[in-house]
Design a protein around this motif. Structure first.
Motif, PDB file in Angstrom:
ATOM      1  N   LEU A  21       0.836  -1.206   0.000  1.00 51.45           N
ATOM      2  CA  LEU A  21       0.000   0.000   0.000  1.00 51.45           C
ATOM      3  C   LEU A  21       0.868   1.252   0.000  1.00 51.45           C
ATOM      4  N   GLY A  22       2.009   1.159  -0.638  1.00 50.75           N
ATOM      5  CA  GLY A  22       2.862   2.336  -0.788  1.00 50.75           C
ATOM      6  C   GLY A  22       3.719   2.663   0.414  1.00 50.75           C
ATOM      7  N   GLY A  23       3.905   1.690   1.305  1.00 51.25           N
ATOM      8  CA  GLY A  23       4.753   1.928   2.474  1.00 51.25           C
ATOM      9  C   GLY A  23       4.079   2.685   3.592  1.00 51.25           C
ATOM     10  N   LEU A  24       2.741   2.629   3.676  1.00 54.02           N
ATOM     11  CA  LEU A  24       2.035   3.321   4.749  1.00 54.02           C
ATOM     12  C   LEU A  24       2.431   2.737   6.105  1.00 54.02           C
ATOM     13  N   PRO A  25       2.661   3.604   7.118  1.00 49.78           N
ATOM     14  CA  PRO A  25       3.031   3.100   8.443  1.00 49.78           C
ATOM     15  C   PRO A  25       1.830   2.492   9.169  1.00 49.78           C
ATOM     16  N   VAL A  26       2.101   1.400   9.910  1.00 51.01           N
ATOM     17  CA  VAL A  26       1.054   0.681  10.642  1.00 51.01           C
ATOM     18  C   VAL A  26       1.478   0.565  12.100  1.00 51.01           C
ATOM     19  N   ARG A  27       0.498   0.745  12.983  1.00 50.25           N
ATOM     20  CA  ARG A  27       0.732   0.550  14.411  1.00 50.25           C
ATOM     21  C   ARG A  27      -0.447  -0.209  14.995  1.00 50.25           C
ATOM     22  N   GLY A  28      -0.161  -1.238  15.772  1.00 48.45           N
ATOM     23  CA  GLY A  28      -1.227  -2.024  16.379  1.00 48.45           C
ATOM     24  C   GLY A  28      -0.962  -2.289  17.852  1.00 48.45           C
ATOM     25  N   GLU A  29      -1.974  -2.040  18.693  1.00 50.56           N
ATOM     26  CA  GLU A  29      -1.931  -2.431  20.107  1.00 50.56           C
ATOM     27  C   GLU A  29      -2.651  -3.781  20.205  1.00 50.56           C
ATOM     28  N   VAL A  30      -1.899  -4.839  20.495  1.00 59.26           N
ATOM     29  CA  VAL A  30      -2.419  -6.198  20.372  1.00 59.26           C
ATOM     30  C   VAL A  30      -2.557  -6.845  21.749  1.00 59.26           C
ATOM     31  N   ASN A  31      -3.761  -7.290  22.076  1.00 55.66           N
ATOM     32  CA  ASN A  31      -4.001  -8.128  23.253  1.00 55.66           C
ATOM     33  C   ASN A  31      -3.959  -9.581  22.794  1.00 55.66           C
TER      34      ASN A  31
END
Length: 222
Positions: free
Chosen positions: A198-208
């Motif tokens: 997706l063009g290098g979009l940054p991703v951040r996830g808070e995962v339980n």
């Protein structure tokens, strides 16, 4: 000669009695076997700083060899430390993220982790053919490697969590036993990376992660 033989026999019996008493009174014991880890994750995900509604992830279940060392404080209370051979789980898309396959492949990446689980347990029964126990503790997840998938430059933070534990031992003799142990854990970590497709979009996830661990095998008292 008969007196010597009798004394020798009494010596052997005394030695056997001391050995048996030591086996019963030793505070140290060991559990060793196979642990099955199953995850029930939830995630708060953002892409380029924008929340993604109904985003989800799935983590593959793991099986790994594990050991647990225990020290009895008394007949009911024990301190335990469990360790496992580091397994690897695969992170996959779920929820609204699955609508992005393609261009995503559905495999976000992998995580190799080392679990360390100290706990305190209480024996409900100290005698009998089945000896159940309950306990609570902590879980430390040390992340060792994060091979990329759809998430490039993926990074997953080490994390602490809590543990509820229940199990039972079935003694076979003063030293050997079989056991079954179940643990429910709550662990929250943060994962980041970029979506190359997706063009290098940054991703951040808070995962339980919320793993459930079933551990079974043989026990030995030193």
């Amino acid at each position: 000669m008969k007196a010597v033989s009798a004394a020798f026999a009494l010596g052997l019996m005394a030695g056997a009695a001391v050995s048996a008493a030591h086996a019963q009174s030793s505070p140290w014991s060991l559990h060793a076997g196979v642990a099955h880890v199953r995850f029930s994750p939830t995630v708060d995900l953002s892409v380029a700083g924008q929340p993604v509604p109904d985003a989800g992830v799935r983590l593959d279940a793991n099986r790994t060899a594990a050991v647990e060392i225990a020290y009895d404080l008394d007949t009911r209370w024990s301190l335990r430390m469990a360790l496992g051979v580091p397994p690897t789980t695969t992170l996959r898309t779920a929820g609204s993220l699955s609508a992005l396959v393609p261009p995503l492949t559905g495999k976000l990446g992998e995580v190799k982790y080392a679990p360390v689980v100290p706990s305190v347990t209480y024996r409900l029964l100290t005698e009998g053919p089945v000896r159940p126990y309950v306990g609570l503790g902590l879980n430390y997840m040390k992340v060792l490697a994060t091979p990329d998938g759809d998430l490039a430059h993926m990074d997953v933070e080490d994390a602490w969590g809590t543990v509820l534990q229940a199990g039972f031992d079935v003694p076979l003799n003063p030293r050997w036993s079989i056991f079954l142990d179940a643990r429910r854990m709550r662990i929250k970590t943060t994962a980041t990376g970029t979506l190359t497709a997706l063009g290098g979009l940054p991703v951040r996830g808070e995962v339980n992660l919320r793993p459930t661990v079933i551990f079974a095998g043989l026990g030995y008292r030193f």
